[in-house]
Design an enzyme around this catalytic site. Structure first.
Site, short mmCIF file in Angstrom:
data_model
loop_
_atom_site.label_atom_id
_atom_site.label_comp_id
_atom_site.label_asym_id
_atom_site.label_seq_id
_atom_site.Cartn_x
_atom_site.Cartn_y
_atom_site.Cartn_z
N HIS A 64 47.77 20.68 78.71
CA HIS A 64 48.89 19.97 78.08
C HIS A 64 50.10 20.05 79.01
CE1 HIS A 64 49.55 24.14 77.01
NE2 HIS A 64 50.74 23.88 76.50
N HIS A 66 53.21 21.22 78.82
CA HIS A 66 54.28 22.21 78.77
C HIS A 66 54.43 22.78 80.19
CE1 HIS A 66 54.21 23.05 74.16
NE2 HIS A 66 55.06 22.09 74.49
N ASP A 68 54.83 25.58 81.61
CA ASP A 68 54.08 26.74 82.12
C ASP A 68 52.64 26.39 82.52
OD1 ASP A 68 53.94 26.42 79.27
OD2 ASP A 68 52.93 28.34 79.07
N HIS A 69 52.21 25.16 82.24
CA HIS A 69 50.85 24.75 82.60
C HIS A 69 50.82 23.70 83.72
CE1 HIS A 69 48.95 26.82 79.13
NE2 HIS A 69 50.22 26.78 78.73
N HIS A 140 48.97 21.52 69.14
CA HIS A 140 50.02 22.30 69.82
C HIS A 140 51.35 21.53 69.86
CE1 HIS A 140 51.41 25.54 72.27
NE2 HIS A 140 51.59 24.81 73.35
N HIS A 266 47.03 34.11 78.78
CA HIS A 266 48.30 33.56 78.28
C HIS A 266 49.05 34.65 77.52
CE1 HIS A 266 51.00 30.55 76.34
NE2 HIS A 266 50.73 29.82 77.40
ZN LIG Z 1 51.56 27.91 77.52
ZN LIG Z 2 52.15 25.15 75.36
#
Ligand SMILES: [Zn+2]
Ligand SMILES: [Zn+2]
Length: 300
Positions: A64, A66, A68-69, A140, A266
């Site tokens: 996804h 976000h 951090d990814h 999410h 995570h």
């Molecule tokens: Zn994350």
């Molecule tokens: Zn996320």
């Protein structure tokens, strides 16, 4: 099956990286394939620390969008361009990935030096004679995919039984291998008596998501389930509010899905000093659990 699936955890943190944990990224190596799942900030340097070559990347699976990814994507793509990457790079992700990827390439004034193919995926989306990849929507707040890699099962000849049978090597054996019964010198030989099934391995990756009814079925019978565990079980309300899983929920998924091994990732900074809190809670429900560490390698 004597396969060579190698997982390298390049980043195991949640939203905020720490001194010990980088943003999310996992590399799955299988023969010539190097599949990168997510590409958080700093992933390039993690490749170097793991002594892995980023130019060998064949596909990128985005769970996804976000930060951090995905924050490591522009840097990685730029490095590949400057290093003479000459393959087609396949980037897969949930709905919206095409628009966001185009925006990202524009934002960083990416000079097209190699082919990038972007695909929004759901269900089975890639297949070779040896393995396939599947995606499933998670919950999410924004479009989010879980993925699995599954090696195909193969029919193999039982060499001991073959020797006993006295059958000559050659086309008849190939027939047996393809599941067909054969006749040799007026005697019938059943394929099922001379072959066995070499079961392929399944690796599932469930990163950010709220507990939902799709997970268990999707990851069913995995040899390895990599699952997020952002919160400890006492913070279940918080996990729900932020659309994440708890340690207990991860354990329950693994148990219900009858997976062989669970790897938690995570991890929040909250547990930096005591990550065992997360692991112990999961282990109470599912014993064969481990906690991912940056640069950890798992061979299956
Ligand atoms: Zn994350
Ligand atoms: Zn996320």
């Amino acid at each position: 099956m004597t396969s060579n699936i190698k997982l390298t955890f390049l980043g195991t943190a949640d939203q905020i990286p720490s001194a010990n944990r980088n943003h999310s990224a996992i590399l799955l190596n299988y023969n010539e394939e190097n599949i990168l799942i997510d590409c958080g900030e700093g992933t390039q340097r993690q490749f170097r620390k793991a002594k892995l070559n980023p130019y060998k990347t064949t596909r990128i699976l985005i769970t996804h969008w976000h930060g951090d990814h995905v924050l490591g994507l522009p840097g990685l793509l730029q490095t590949l361009a400057m290093s003479g990457y000459n393959k087609t790079l396949y980037i897969y992700g949930p709905k919206g990935t095409e628009f966001l990827m185009r925006g990202l390439l524009k934002l960083f004034n990416f000079k097209k030096k190699y082919e990038i193919k972007i695909k929004e995926v759901q269900g089975k989306f890639f297949e070779t004679k040896d393995f396939y990849l599947e995606a499933k929507s998670m919950e999410h707040g924004i479009p989010c995919n879980a993925y699995f890699f599954e090696e195909k099962s193969k029919t193999r000849i039982d060499k001991k039984k073959l020797k006993k049978s006295g059958l000559p090597l050659g086309p008849l054996i190939s027939k047996l291998k393809s599941g067909k019964n054969i006749t040799y010198k007026n005697k019938k030989y059943l394929a099922k008596n001379l072959t066995y099934t070499d079961t392929g391995k399944k690796i599932s990756i469930v990163l950010d998501t709220l507990l939902n009814k799709n997970i268990t079925n999707f990851v069913k019978n995995s040899d390895v389930l990599i699952c997020e565990s952002s919160f400890s079980s006492d913070l279940e309300d918080k996990a729900k509010e932020h659309l994440h899983l708890t340690s207990k929920q991860a354990g329950e998924i693994a148990k219900k899905a009858k997976v062989k091994k669970l790897i938690l990732t995570h991890l929040s900074q909250r547990y930096e000093k005591n990550p065992k809190k997360i692991l112990n809670e999961t282990k109470k429900i599912f014993k064969n659990s481990t906690l991912a560490k940056d640069l950890m390698v798992v061979e299956i």
